[in-house]
Write an enzyme that holds these catalytic residues in place. Structure first.
Site, PDB file in Angstrom:
ATOM      1  CB  ALA A 217      -1.038  -0.048   1.194  1.00 48.42           C
ATOM      2  CG  HIS A 218      -1.071   4.847   0.807  1.00 46.58           C
ATOM      3  ND1 HIS A 218      -0.839   5.619   1.897  1.00 46.58           N
ATOM      4  CD2 HIS A 218      -2.108   4.333   1.216  1.00 46.58           C
ATOM      5  CE1 HIS A 218      -1.751   5.555   2.744  1.00 46.58           C
ATOM      6  NE2 HIS A 218      -2.530   4.712   2.295  1.00 46.58           N
ATOM      7  CG  ASN A 219       2.910   7.243   2.289  1.00 47.06           C
ATOM      8  OD1 ASN A 219       1.741   7.183   1.545  1.00 47.06           O
ATOM      9  ND2 ASN A 219       3.609   8.016   2.294  1.00 47.06           N
TER      10      ASN A 219
ATOM     11  CB  THR B 113       2.086   4.551   6.876  1.00 44.43           C
ATOM     12  OG1 THR B 113       1.233   5.331   5.878  1.00 44.43           O
ATOM     13  CG2 THR B 113       2.991   5.468   7.439  1.00 44.43           C
TER      14      THR B 113
END
Lengths: 344, 344, 344
Positions: free
Chosen positions: B237-239, B257
């Protein structure tokens, strides 16, 4: 297209109960059916819709509770419905058998007769495509890969080099066949890639879902047996052997070198570790985590997967666990009181 | 190609036990090997095949029980086998270094020397591709994306804009790098898209499996560290930040994250929620559901994931739970009888 | 682009606390922000970064503990941040509205005004694409499929025949929409394919993640409701109905004919069997295995999924199970001693 119910019953392997002369013009699900349609009842859950369906006739198992509607009685209503659909709905594989001018086909590739190759598809050196096979747009077929007859490969599929695909195989969009197995040897802190020099063999009559991944073997062959059906987003690792007529439901994952016996079923999101054997006819329940071999004709469920009867008992017992903890604490106190009393 | 066993042992970092003059002409797995092949024994599970393999020599760990066959003794048989494969099997990345005329390459894209771009691949404005990199057919490389040297990008991969890929990275078919992170702000009943303005950085020597998805960061960077290996159908996922030399087995999912420490391993179908840290060297067992941070060098398993020793005890105890319920009920009855007696 | 904090606060629906005249030139996450940037604090976990962020201003909820920095107070800081990003960052969908000469578009396809079609994309007979929609390279759009206005379809997506896509829909790379449902009728040992003659309808404002698969209905329609957001690698089976404004996080799987109520959320890797209903507003926790219908506004977790409060108690109790077994054994012994004593 239209057909009398009597005639349709004959075609689908059933017998009519009620008015044999009703004219049928189409097929549909029990909720969507309109007058003129034949529908079917395969699952008791839908029996309530027997009252409200607008279908002109319903295919049912013998003994289904009496309805006013004309029925086709069939020992396998689902299969009879399939035959009805096949009668009314034209074959999906009726694409014009042409090679699109934007397709990029190696001079050394061999195309059979009546082959279609879609726009921007790529067929590399030494690949061969059997008679009647349809390759849709954007498909990649690698060097020396062999595809059999009457296959249907949907758009944007990737089939790497040296893969063998049988006859009448259907591969849905975005699937990747023959990607490298996931093998690395540890060299200090660093992982060093093990060249994956094996291949993949997909036997006749297999169906492979959208965005499925099937890795090539490290050495030897990753195999998908005749008639096996694989749903979307399933992962098949290097050197896995899947025997004939298995069902792998969506998002299943099979670890490297594991063998799946004939007629086995793995339900959605189930996983099996590598180097084990799932026996012939075994059933793995949805989301089960299989950590050791499963005997033939056994159903397993849960994590780690256990024989299903036992697993069901365990999961039912779980509900009582918080109370059990309280109960045992209370029993402990009562017992201590008695011990105190008896000591005194 | 042929080589004397003595010479091969030197190449793969081992020593011969037995006839050094045997001529080796190929490599294969222990079950598929033919005379002339060298094979290897890395897993005790395959020791039984030592008796039956047709291989002319076997790479084994020192101390493996005596066989008639010539052996190469190696402290890391798997790694020695990799070196043998590298000797016998030509490099997979030996594609002709040409740009296919059907590839669509922006005038502002920069291609290094010895670059291959396959049929119908697309390279957009400002993208750059380093020396020796191979882009296979149907690959999409977005605006201002930078790809390093000696990479191999398999067919139908999508790499969105502004992504940075290091050197010697391998990306398998159908993978998507740089898709939008999954971020929405609730605005009444409706979800409003949060523009995803970050990027993805993939460091050197990473391998990314087929149909993997790696989202770009909301702001900042989603990072895959040097030497990390990602199997098929993994979601990042993002980050997310993945450090060096990690292993993510097929169908793993990492929430936004979250950070994965150096040398960590996540086994198949494991999941980690967002905003946590998996420590350096940690191991997450297959299908585990990680809901909070994991200390370094710890193994966790189960749902919710717990320290593995504890989890194993719990899962073993589960088997006894249905009987325990009966036993406590029976104890309760016996206790009540005693209490009755003592009251009387 | 630059704007005074006072003006920005008005744009994003907040009020300034501190120096209103600060000039803001960009947006960034709290860890990456540089002087000139506005950032935001939506999650208490990041409160520590309030001390160290280099941002010139922070969007926070009213009542966030006092800082020296200028603040924008907003009841929905996340939404306010989205509005700030929308102000500073150009719309991603600003591709030139041209049809690339290598795109292959049927003469019978209808393209609206201001449509972009990327290189090597394919649009088949009878398909239509609404005004302002962008089709990126390598996308396949099948026969008679309708795509609405202002959609953005990323590279290498496959949309099969007769699918209907609404307005402002975003579809990420590699997704497959309209693949055949996974339906087979058993005919002896062999599975016979049930032709999948239904379609897929994706309503307005839906977002579909990378490598998602959405199967067409057997008969009727598989539906994704208005405003629903689907993350990467999610599987939606035939005849599933997802209502408006749902969230399906990565790697979720939904079995055939299941219905997901309005505003429901399924967290990562959760699965639901077929033929059930997840109620409006229900929440399914990550990795949960839903085996029966879930009432509206209920949270469930675990396998098999149970009401979350109950499941949490069970999973907490599990930790005590190994000790409980010992304790009950010990209680049994003490009880036997007492019984012995009382008998004597």
């Amino acid at each position: 297209m239209e057909i009398a119910l009597k005639e349709l019953a004959r075609l689908v392997g059933g017998v009519v109960s009620g008015d044999e002369s009703v004219v049928i013009t189409g097929v549909a699900g029990i909720k969507e059916a309109m007058p003129g349609d034949v529908t079917f009842l395969a699952h008791p859950r839908y029996e309530k819709f027997m009252q409200t369906t607008r279908a002109s006739a319903v295919i049912v198992a013998p003994g289904t509770s009496g309805q006013d509607k004309p029925l086709i009685l069939s020992d396998n209503p689902y299969l009879s419905f399939v035959k009805a659909v096949e009668f009314f709905v034209p074959n999906k594989n009726n694409y014009p058998r042409v090679v699109h001018p934007s397709a990029v086909i190696s001079d050394s590739a061999k195309l059979g007769s009546e082959v279609a190759v879609g726009a921007c598809a790529v067929v590399e050196d030494g690949a061969s495509i059997g008679d009647g096979t349809v390759i849709r747009p954007g498909v990649f077929i690698g060097r020396d890969t062999e595809i059999g007859c009457d296959c249907l490969v949907y758009p944007n599929v990737t089939i790497r080099e040296e893969v063998k695909i049988g006859d009448r195989v259907i591969i849905h969009g975005g699937a990747v066949i023959g990607s490298d197995g996931f093998g690395f040897a540890k060299d200090g802190d660093v992982y060093r890639k093990i060249p994956q020099i094996g291949n993949v063999v997909v036997e006749d009559d297999v169906e492979i879902g959208a965005n499925v991944t099937i890795d090539r073997a490290t050495t030897g062959t990753t195999r998908v047996g005749k008639g096996t059906k694989i749903d979307n987003l399933v992962q098949v690792a290097h050197n896995v052997v899947i025997r004939e007529n298995c069902i792998l439901v969506a998002q299943v994952g099979i670890g490297g070198t594991t063998e799946i016996g004939k007629g086995a079923t793995l339900a959605g999101q189930a996983g099996a570790v590598g180097h084990i054997k799932i026996g012939d006819g075994a059933v793995v329940a949805a989301q089960a985590g299989v950590t050791k071999s499963v005997p033939a004709d056994t159903m397993v469920s849960g994590y780690p997967a256990r024989e299903h009867g036992q697993a069901k008992k365990i999961y039912a017992s779980l509900q009582k666990l918080p109370d059990l903890l309280k109960r045992v604490a209370e029993i402990g106190e009562r017992l201590a009181k008695i011990e105190e009393k008896l000591k005194g």
